[in-house]
Write a protein that holds these residues in place. Structure first.
Motif, PDB file in Angstrom:
ATOM      1  N   GLY A  13      26.274 103.322  19.106  1.00 38.57           N
ATOM      2  CA  GLY A  13      27.443 104.146  19.420  1.00 38.57           C
ATOM      3  C   GLY A  13      27.976 104.929  18.232  1.00 38.57           C
ATOM      4  O   GLY A  13      28.903 105.721  18.376  1.00 38.57           O
ATOM      5  N   ARG A  80      30.935 112.551  24.553  1.00 39.83           N
ATOM      6  CA  ARG A  80      30.529 111.158  24.748  1.00 39.83           C
ATOM      7  C   ARG A  80      31.192 110.536  25.968  1.00 39.83           C
ATOM      8  O   ARG A  80      32.425 110.402  26.010  1.00 39.83           O
ATOM      9  CB  ARG A  80      30.942 110.280  23.539  1.00 39.83           C
ATOM     10  N   ARG A  86      34.484 114.635  21.461  1.00 44.64           N
ATOM     11  CA  ARG A  86      34.957 113.474  20.696  1.00 44.64           C
ATOM     12  C   ARG A  86      34.655 113.705  19.225  1.00 44.64           C
ATOM     13  O   ARG A  86      33.596 114.216  18.867  1.00 44.64           O
ATOM     14  CB  ARG A  86      34.270 112.212  21.220  1.00 44.64           C
ATOM     15  N   VAL A  87      35.623 113.333  18.364  1.00 43.49           N
ATOM     16  CA  VAL A  87      35.530 113.636  16.932  1.00 43.49           C
ATOM     17  C   VAL A  87      35.131 112.400  16.124  1.00 43.49           C
ATOM     18  O   VAL A  87      35.692 111.317  16.303  1.00 43.49           O
ATOM     19  CB  VAL A  87      36.901 114.147  16.415  1.00 43.49           C
ATOM     20  N   TYR A  88      34.156 112.585  15.242  1.00 40.68           N
ATOM     21  CA  TYR A  88      33.741 111.542  14.301  1.00 40.68           C
ATOM     22  C   TYR A  88      33.952 112.108  12.901  1.00 40.68           C
ATOM     23  O   TYR A  88      33.561 113.233  12.621  1.00 40.68           O
ATOM     24  CB  TYR A  88      32.262 111.205  14.493  1.00 40.68           C
TER      25      TYR A  88
ATOM     26  N   SER B   9      36.245  94.111  22.004  1.00 42.36           N
ATOM     27  CA  SER B   9      36.203  95.255  21.096  1.00 42.36           C
ATOM     28  C   SER B   9      36.855  96.480  21.750  1.00 42.36           C
ATOM     29  O   SER B   9      37.647  97.203  21.124  1.00 42.36           O
ATOM     30  CB  SER B   9      34.733  95.530  20.734  1.00 42.36           C
ATOM     31  N   PHE B  10      36.544  96.696  23.026  1.00 41.85           N
ATOM     32  CA  PHE B  10      37.104  97.831  23.767  1.00 41.85           C
ATOM     33  C   PHE B  10      38.626  97.706  23.842  1.00 41.85           C
ATOM     34  O   PHE B  10      39.356  98.689  23.768  1.00 41.85           O
ATOM     35  CB  PHE B  10      36.476  97.859  25.164  1.00 41.85           C
ATOM     36  N   ARG B  86      41.580 109.063  11.710  1.00 37.84           N
ATOM     37  CA  ARG B  86      40.577 108.985  12.774  1.00 37.84           C
ATOM     38  C   ARG B  86      41.193 109.520  14.063  1.00 37.84           C
ATOM     39  O   ARG B  86      42.356 109.237  14.366  1.00 37.84           O
ATOM     40  CB  ARG B  86      40.117 107.529  12.937  1.00 37.84           C
ATOM     41  N   VAL B  87      40.409 110.302  14.795  1.00 36.38           N
ATOM     42  CA  VAL B  87      40.922 110.985  15.986  1.00 36.38           C
ATOM     43  C   VAL B  87      40.483 110.280  17.267  1.00 36.38           C
ATOM     44  O   VAL B  87      39.304 109.964  17.447  1.00 36.38           O
ATOM     45  CB  VAL B  87      40.401 112.441  16.018  1.00 36.38           C
ATOM     46  N   GLU B 108      37.613 108.737  31.959  1.00 37.95           N
ATOM     47  CA  GLU B 108      36.441 108.655  31.078  1.00 37.95           C
ATOM     48  C   GLU B 108      35.657 107.400  31.459  1.00 37.95           C
ATOM     49  O   GLU B 108      36.181 106.511  32.138  1.00 37.95           O
ATOM     50  CB  GLU B 108      36.863 108.626  29.607  1.00 37.95           C
TER      51      GLU B 108
HETATM   52  N1  LIG Z   1      36.096 106.607  24.716  1.00 40.33           N
HETATM   53  C1  LIG Z   1      36.307 106.174  23.454  1.00 40.33           C
HETATM   54  N2  LIG Z   1      36.888 107.051  22.583  1.00 40.33           N
HETATM   55  C2  LIG Z   1      37.115 106.677  21.287  1.00 40.33           C
HETATM   56  O1  LIG Z   1      37.627 107.489  20.504  1.00 40.33           O
HETATM   57  C3  LIG Z   1      36.747 105.355  20.877  1.00 40.33           C
HETATM   58  N3  LIG Z   1      36.832 104.677  19.697  1.00 40.33           N
HETATM   59  C4  LIG Z   1      36.340 103.462  19.923  1.00 40.33           C
HETATM   60  N4  LIG Z   1      35.927 103.351  21.206  1.00 40.33           N
HETATM   61  C5  LIG Z   1      35.331 102.170  21.804  1.00 40.33           C
HETATM   62  O2  LIG Z   1      36.220 101.071  21.614  1.00 40.33           O
HETATM   63  C6  LIG Z   1      35.525  99.912  21.122  1.00 40.33           C
HETATM   64  C7  LIG Z   1      36.030  99.530  19.763  1.00 40.33           C
HETATM   65  O3  LIG Z   1      35.828 100.542  18.829  1.00 40.33           O
HETATM   66  P1  LIG Z   1      35.548 100.243  17.275  1.00 40.33           P
HETATM   67  O4  LIG Z   1      36.146 101.377  16.542  1.00 40.33           O
HETATM   68  O5  LIG Z   1      36.029  98.885  16.897  1.00 40.33           O
HETATM   69  O6  LIG Z   1      33.935 100.205  17.170  1.00 40.33           O
HETATM   70  C8  LIG Z   1      33.253 101.398  17.013  1.00 40.33           C
HETATM   71  C9  LIG Z   1      33.237 101.756  15.549  1.00 40.33           C
HETATM   72  O7  LIG Z   1      32.881 100.638  14.742  1.00 40.33           O
HETATM   73  C10 LIG Z   1      32.158 102.767  15.495  1.00 40.33           C
HETATM   74  N5  LIG Z   1      32.749 104.063  15.756  1.00 40.33           N
HETATM   75  C11 LIG Z   1      32.734 104.740  16.901  1.00 40.33           C
HETATM   76  N6  LIG Z   1      33.384 105.903  16.763  1.00 40.33           N
HETATM   77  C12 LIG Z   1      33.825 105.940  15.481  1.00 40.33           C
HETATM   78  C13 LIG Z   1      34.571 106.881  14.701  1.00 40.33           C
HETATM   79  N7  LIG Z   1      35.002 108.040  15.203  1.00 40.33           N
HETATM   80  N8  LIG Z   1      34.855 106.573  13.425  1.00 40.33           N
HETATM   81  C14 LIG Z   1      34.437 105.409  12.895  1.00 40.33           C
HETATM   82  N9  LIG Z   1      33.740 104.480  13.565  1.00 40.33           N
HETATM   83  C15 LIG Z   1      33.435 104.750  14.843  1.00 40.33           C
HETATM   84  O8  LIG Z   1      31.221 102.423  16.516  1.00 40.33           O
HETATM   85  C16 LIG Z   1      31.741 101.332  17.301  1.00 40.33           C
HETATM   86  C17 LIG Z   1      31.347 101.524  18.737  1.00 40.33           C
HETATM   87  O9  LIG Z   1      31.916 102.702  19.254  1.00 40.33           O
HETATM   88  P2  LIG Z   1      31.840 103.118  20.823  1.00 40.33           P
HETATM   89  O10 LIG Z   1      30.520 102.788  21.403  1.00 40.33           O
HETATM   90  O11 LIG Z   1      32.240 104.541  20.892  1.00 40.33           O
HETATM   91  O12 LIG Z   1      32.908 102.260  21.630  1.00 40.33           O
HETATM   92  C18 LIG Z   1      34.069 101.780  21.026  1.00 40.33           C
HETATM   93  C19 LIG Z   1      34.058 100.272  21.096  1.00 40.33           C
HETATM   94  O13 LIG Z   1      33.499  99.809  22.313  1.00 40.33           O
HETATM   95  C20 LIG Z   1      36.167 104.495  21.826  1.00 40.33           C
HETATM   96  N10 LIG Z   1      35.941 104.898  23.119  1.00 40.33           N
END
Ligand SMILES: Nc1nc(=O)c2ncn([C@@H]3O[C@@H]4COP(=O)(O)O[C@H]5[C@@H](O)[C@H](n6cnc7c(N)ncnc76)O[C@@H]5COP(=O)(O)O[C@@H]3[C@@H]4O)c2[nH]1
Lengths: 187, 187
Positions: A13, A80, A86-88, B9-10, B86-87, B108
């Protein structure tokens, strides 16, 4: 096995998506800021901090005042799972050594460890403090072996394991020293 | 138990952080766009799509052409684990009913299911297609029970379980119909 899933989630992810785009992002940053920061290509990596305590502050400065936020790299934008654009983003830091010379790197904590920490705080999650320690070690092992097999991530990351249970308590510059050890190998 | 960790985690890494800010974000959107969209306060919820197949497209339109991306809500910006600013963002969609009348909602997919799907595709992850099905069901049960106990999330979400293994194959408007069933209860 909670940590097994968290390591896979962190990889599929996040790291698998962003690491191939990191070099481009650093190039853009250097162009836009007319900057010679990150002179050594070998340090064009995401440095991922993995504290064995799973204790993660939201601002790195809270862990060590010799680490200063400098600037974010240009955003990476990806559609995503129904979230459009979605912004990273990654943050660039300045790390001072014992001579107060600045070194630069892209660094952040392994966010999934915050989930382990919070689960160990919530009795309904069923994760004790001892379990948490085991799960952090499992997270490290699993992540390490996934990344070693990953073509998308090769040479684009550095895992920095922080054995921070006792040392961090005593040395307020434990973190910057650990980061600098890594950076010196890259320079 | 991979899904147990993904549900926690979610919750701790996402829903617990963003859901309390959702109302504010919708208010800002309505002010900035001088819009009367989302007239019914009961639909000021994040609608979370949970497909039992774990099959998640990145653009919702790919699942059903009666669902159209409209606009993103204003960004939610939080310092997290060393990533400065972080956004987090949510997307607003228009969903057409059988009379082609538009209904609006913030929706979503449950991103962690993408991890389960990708793990089942990678032999080194040790998750078979049968395991994946079990894990999706465990994810739903765990997430549901966490959210029911959460003060931060109360009344701010709607889980939409999509039993999409056979039906989705035959009905190209399966998704919009499932979303509308929920919206009609909220209107
Ligand atoms: N829809 C959605 N929008 C978001 O902005 C978002 N941010 C997190 N999540 C989901 O929540 C849960 C907890 O997030 P966490 O940050 O601990 O782990 C995240 C984090 O460790 C890393 N990651 C993902 N996006 C970013 C990011 N933008 N910056 C840094 N780390 C990130 O990769 C993990 C898995 O990400 P996703 O597989 O997208 O799903 C996450 C996860 O299931 C999101 N879900």
């Amino acid at each position: 096995n909670v940590a097994h899933g968290l390591a896979w989630s962190f990889y599929t992810g996040y790291l698998k998506l962003v690491l191939p785009r990191l070099e481009n992002s650093i190039n853009q940053y250097r162009d836009q800021n007319n900057s010679n920061i990150l002179r050594y290509r070998d340090s064009w990596r995401l440095h991922i901090l993995v504290p064995l305590s799973a204790f993660i502050p939201d601002k790195i400065e809270e862990a060590d005042r010799n680490v200063h936020f400098l600037h974010n790299l240009p955003d990476i934008v990806i559609n995503r799972a129904g979230v459009r654009n979605r912004v990273y983003k990654h943050s660039m830091y300045e790390v001072l050594d014992h001579l107060r010379q600045p070194h630069h790197c892209v660094v952040e904590y392994a966010t999934p460890l915050q989930t382990l920490y919070q689960m160990s705080q919530d009795s309904s999650a069923g994760l004790s403090a001892e379990d948490r320690r085991q799960q952090v070690l499992l997270f490290c092992r699993t992540l390490k072996s996934i990344l070693e097999e990953s073509l998308e991530c090769r040479n684009r990351y550095r895992l920095i394991i922080l054995d921070d249970d006792q040392e961090a308590e005593q040395d307020s510059h434990f973190l910057s020293k650990e980061i600098l050890k890594q950076l010196q190998q890259e320079e």
